[in-house]
Design an enzyme around this catalytic site. Structure first.
Site, short mmCIF file in Angstrom:
data_model
loop_
_atom_site.label_atom_id
_atom_site.label_comp_id
_atom_site.label_asym_id
_atom_site.label_seq_id
_atom_site.Cartn_x
_atom_site.Cartn_y
_atom_site.Cartn_z
CE LYS A 55 40.43 41.85 35.77
NZ LYS A 55 40.20 40.69 36.62
CB THR A 56 43.23 44.35 39.79
OG1 THR A 56 43.20 43.23 38.92
CG2 THR A 56 43.30 43.87 41.22
CG ASP A 242 37.93 40.37 39.79
OD1 ASP A 242 37.79 40.89 38.67
OD2 ASP A 242 39.03 40.06 40.27
CD GLU A 243 38.90 37.36 36.33
OE1 GLU A 243 38.39 37.43 35.19
OE2 GLU A 243 40.13 37.45 36.54
CD GLN A 273 41.04 38.77 30.13
OE1 GLN A 273 41.78 38.18 30.90
NE2 GLN A 273 40.89 40.08 30.16
NE ARG A 622 46.73 37.31 30.80
CZ ARG A 622 45.89 38.22 31.25
NH1 ARG A 622 45.94 38.59 32.51
NH2 ARG A 622 45.00 38.80 30.47
#
Length: 757
Positions: A55-56, A242-243, A273, A622
């Site tokens: 994603k980033t 983002d997010e 998430q 994670r």
DNA sequence: CGTATATATCTTTTT
DNA sequence: GATATATACG
């Protein structure tokens, strides 16, 4: 490599390595979906991006693509992140790809961007552009004062609750005048709406904004002043978020307004998430995206490059138990690595045991060549960090706690900040109030009452009120004298403001005010540390070119990124870990009541449970290679030992991805936790039985003296009290006892404070 | 007015 | 066990 038609043959990026992108070939190494997400620059775009799917990378590459291909200049791009850390990292990555032009990007958290806009147009909402940003402490104090002034019983209606209510309204973009039907509720006999208006009015008088205001006011400006809005709509050709699953209604409205003109808005998120609904986040924002932005394109990123197959399998199985989700499948994108190790689940005796076992494992991983910085312990609540810290200290293992009590939340730092605030902005009454009598100057309640009264009556800041009051006869000579001196000090410091480096100025202020001396005189063991913190504070000041910009940074960021810790195990909350990855992750405390947290279940029921499950999912995902989950049989909460059941989430992990670790000789006869030996102890009839019958809270006999209920005492019995010594019970009233002490005379004491003698 | 003592409450998560 | 608030006393 650069053949655009050979996409399917692109090898995935190596695990754990962030391959730097060569400036000319930013599209290299992306899989087809990622590449599509980067290249679909025009029109609304929603990228549903599972954990570890890059994603980033997509976000940064997309940004680089926009800039490098000449579609936009840096200042035409609005990039919104959820945390300051994410913003910083993004800026660094862009800077390394694009050079210093990255400076000109509008990149930051919603709040940071909000202030930036609000400072320019503050007068439109009745503020001056140098308004103060309040911290939680200030807000609470303000609400308390308000309840006092309005004659509301602060016992019956706690200020905390009211403040939370305000915040929820602000999260939903509701200013007092827009409350409408919403207003009221039970609070203070339906007066909460009026109190909200009063609170906002107080903020305006103080020339202050709280966190929610940074968005709320901007929103207000955008809706009431179309010309201003247009200016920004025109400017922001491309918007990246983002997010996205964590945006609240106010943020959503904000984005929608800004994107209306060019409609080039790209939101990246993962409904699985979403873990901030308690802060007003609306997963629904994802669902309505296609409706609100007609013609929106949706791209799913489902290839996970981060974790092993077992970790993915465990996480997927768990999250599949949630009913409310868009539904996404994570595929293992990892090639060349087998399934890896199964997820380890281990029952332990108690918190101390849990820490001991985990740290042993960490040492083993370290011996096997894993770097400590690639290991994390992710806890549900901040209180859990302690036992791990203690254990890591014993073994001498380096560690760092992220997000614990933060630097700027420490008492001495807040005090120092308050001094700085008053110097920079004499009208900052809340800061002034904090330090009038710190160190003790003999300006107590009485003086403050008088000051407040005058301040309210004449509608002036406290410092100004102080000026007027010392010119009158109202105060006792002693108070009048000290207050005059204090005003003189602030005048003097204020005059020095431009004339010397501000770090030196603040150092002078701390010394001359007697604040430094106060801690030097203090004999407690932590006074030393506090003085060190103050030094660090002054040092941090040096890095900013003005006192103003420093104060702004502190208000928004609240963390001290100055000292970068080298290698060490990371301890943080699950919430704090979102967006990070580690080789090995420890997930302690998987017990009913703690995780899922009882409070989440009580307050939000099934939805709360699903959010907790998403949190568990975030935790597992994670990890790149190893996951170690543990649950304790009993845990001390406050003062009591409580038996704990394994978390229901353990039963939801697919058995084929889990390895139940036996702790030899430990699980002999724990009720309800029978280790049947089949590796599925939490699914035994005993566990099911316990799950149906909620655990009984009982103090185990081997550690604590059970606090005795007053009911257990009888008139005439002998008791012992820590302070008063031995005595005889004269009377029993509810939970209180009247005791005739041998030495201290007759007292009324709480039954819980004495023991039978 | 300040200090010491007694009691109550607390811990979910953060910009 | 730690920290905020209330009360009593000097």
């Amino acid at each position: 490599m650069s053949d655009p038609f050979a996409l399917d043959d692109e090898p995935p990026p190596p695990v754990g390595a962030n391959a730097p992108l060569a400036s000319a070939s930013w599209l290299d190494g992306l899989n087809p979906e990622q590449r599509l997400a980067v290249e679909s620059t025009e029109g609304p775009l929603l990228v549903l991006s599972g954990a570890g799917t890059g994603k980033t990378r997509v976000l940064t590459t997309r940004l680089a693509h926009l800039l490098a291909s000449g579609l936009a200049r840096p200042w035409q791009c609005l990039v919104v992140t959820f945390t300051n850390r994410a913003a910083r990292e993004m800026r660094e990555r862009i800077a390394s790809m694009m050079g210093p032009s990255a400076e000109a990007l509008w990149l930051g958290t919603f709040h940071a961007l909000g202030v930036r806009i609000l400072r320019r147009h503050a007068p439109l909402v009745g503020l001056e552009s140098n308004f103060t940003i309040l911290d939680t402490d200030d807000q609470l104090r303000l609400v308390k004062q308000l309840l006092d002034a309005e004659g509301v019983d602060g016992k019956k209606w706690p200020a905390q609750g009211l403040l939370a209510m305000f915040q929820r309204w602000k999260d939903r973009g509701l200013a007092p005048q827009r409350l409408g039907e919403e207003g009221g509720g039970e609070f203070a006999e339906g007066r909460s709406g009026a109190l909200y208006a009063a609170y906002q009015e107080r903020l305006r008088v103080l020339n202050a904004a709280d966190f929610g205001d940074l968005l709320l006011h901007t929103l207000e400006i955008f809706t009431a002043h179309p010309d201003v809005l247009e200016q920004y709509q025109e400017r922001f050709k491309y918007i990246l978020v983002d997010e996205y699953q964590d945006t609240n209604v106010a943020q959503y409205l904000w984005l929608r307004l800004l994107a209306r003109r060019h409609k080039n808005i790209c939101c990246v998120g993962d409904d699985d998430q979403s873990i901030y609904s308690w802060r007003g986040a609306e997963v629904g924002n994802i669902l309505r995206f296609e409706r609100d932005f007609p013609g929106a394109r949706v791209i799913r990123l489902e290839s996970n490059y981060r974790s092993t197959a077992h970790i993915l399998g465990a996480a997927s199985g768990l999250i599949a138990c949630n009913l409310q989700r868009l539904g996404k499948t994570l595929r293992a994108g990892l090639t060349g690595v087998g399934g890896g190790d199964k997820v380890s689940v281990r029952g332990v005796w108690d918190g101390a045991d849990e820490a001991r076992v985990a740290v042993e494992e960490i040492e083993q991983l370290h011996r096997d060549g894993l770097r400590l910085s690639q290991i994390a312990i992710l806890v549900r609540t901040g209180a859990q960090t302690r036992e791990f810290e203690e254990r890591l200290i014993v073994t001498g293992t380096p560690y760092r706690v992220l997000g614990g009590l933060r630097f700027y939340e420490r008492q001495e730092i807040r005090d120092a900040l308050a001094y700085a605030r008053v110097v920079a902005q004499p009208a900052d009454s809340l800061a002034f109030e904090r330090i009038v009598n710190t160190p003790k100057r003999g300006l107590g309640d009485a003086t403050m009452q008088a000051l407040h009264a005058l301040s309210r009556a004449e509608r002036v800041p406290l410092l100004e009120a102080a000026r007027r009051i010392v010119a009158s006869e109202e105060l006792k000579p002693k108070a009048r004298q000290t207050l005059t001196a204090l005003i003189g000090d602030f005048d003097r410091w204020g005059a020095m403001l431009g004339g010397m480096p501000h770090s030196e100025l603040i150092q002078t202020v701390l010394d001359e005010s007697g604040y430094t001396a106060m801690w030097q005189a203090e004999k407690t063991p932590d006074a030393r540390g506090r003085l060190d913190n103050l030094k660090e504070f002054v040092r941090a000041l040096e890095e900013y070119d003005s006192l103003q910009s420093f104060l702004e940074h502190v208000a928004l960021v609240m963390e001290n990124d100055g000292k970068a810790q080298s290698d060490g195990v990371t301890i943080m909350t699950l919430h704090g870990a979102k967006g990070l990855e580690f080789d090995a992750v420890f997930l302690p405390g998987w017990e009913e009541g703690l995780f899922p947290h009882q409070r989440a279940l009580d307050e939000s029921g099934a939805a709360g449970l699903e959010e907790e499950r998403r949190l568990a999912y975030v935790g597992i995902t994670r990890a790149r290679r190893r996951v170690f989950i543990s649950h304790a049989g009993s845990r001390r909460i406050y003062n009591q030992w409580q038996d704990a059941l394994p978390s229901r989430f353990l039963a939801e992990l697919p058995a084929e991805h889990v390895e139940r670790q036996a702790n030899p000789g430990l699980w002999g006869g724990q009720a309800g936790l029978a280790e049947a030996g089949g590796g599925e102890g939490w699914q035994t009839p005993g566990w099911e039985r316990m799950r149906r019958a909620p655990p009984v809270v009982e103090a185990t006999s081997w550690k604590v003296e059970t606090p005795r209920k007053a009911g257990a005492f009888q008139v005439g019995g002998r008791v012992f009290h820590q302070k008063f010594g031995y005595g005889r019970i004269e009377d029993v009233q509810d939970d209180k006892l009247v005791v005739a002490f041998d030495k201290a005379g007759t007292k009324k004491v709480m039954g819980s404070f004495v023991t039978s003698a």
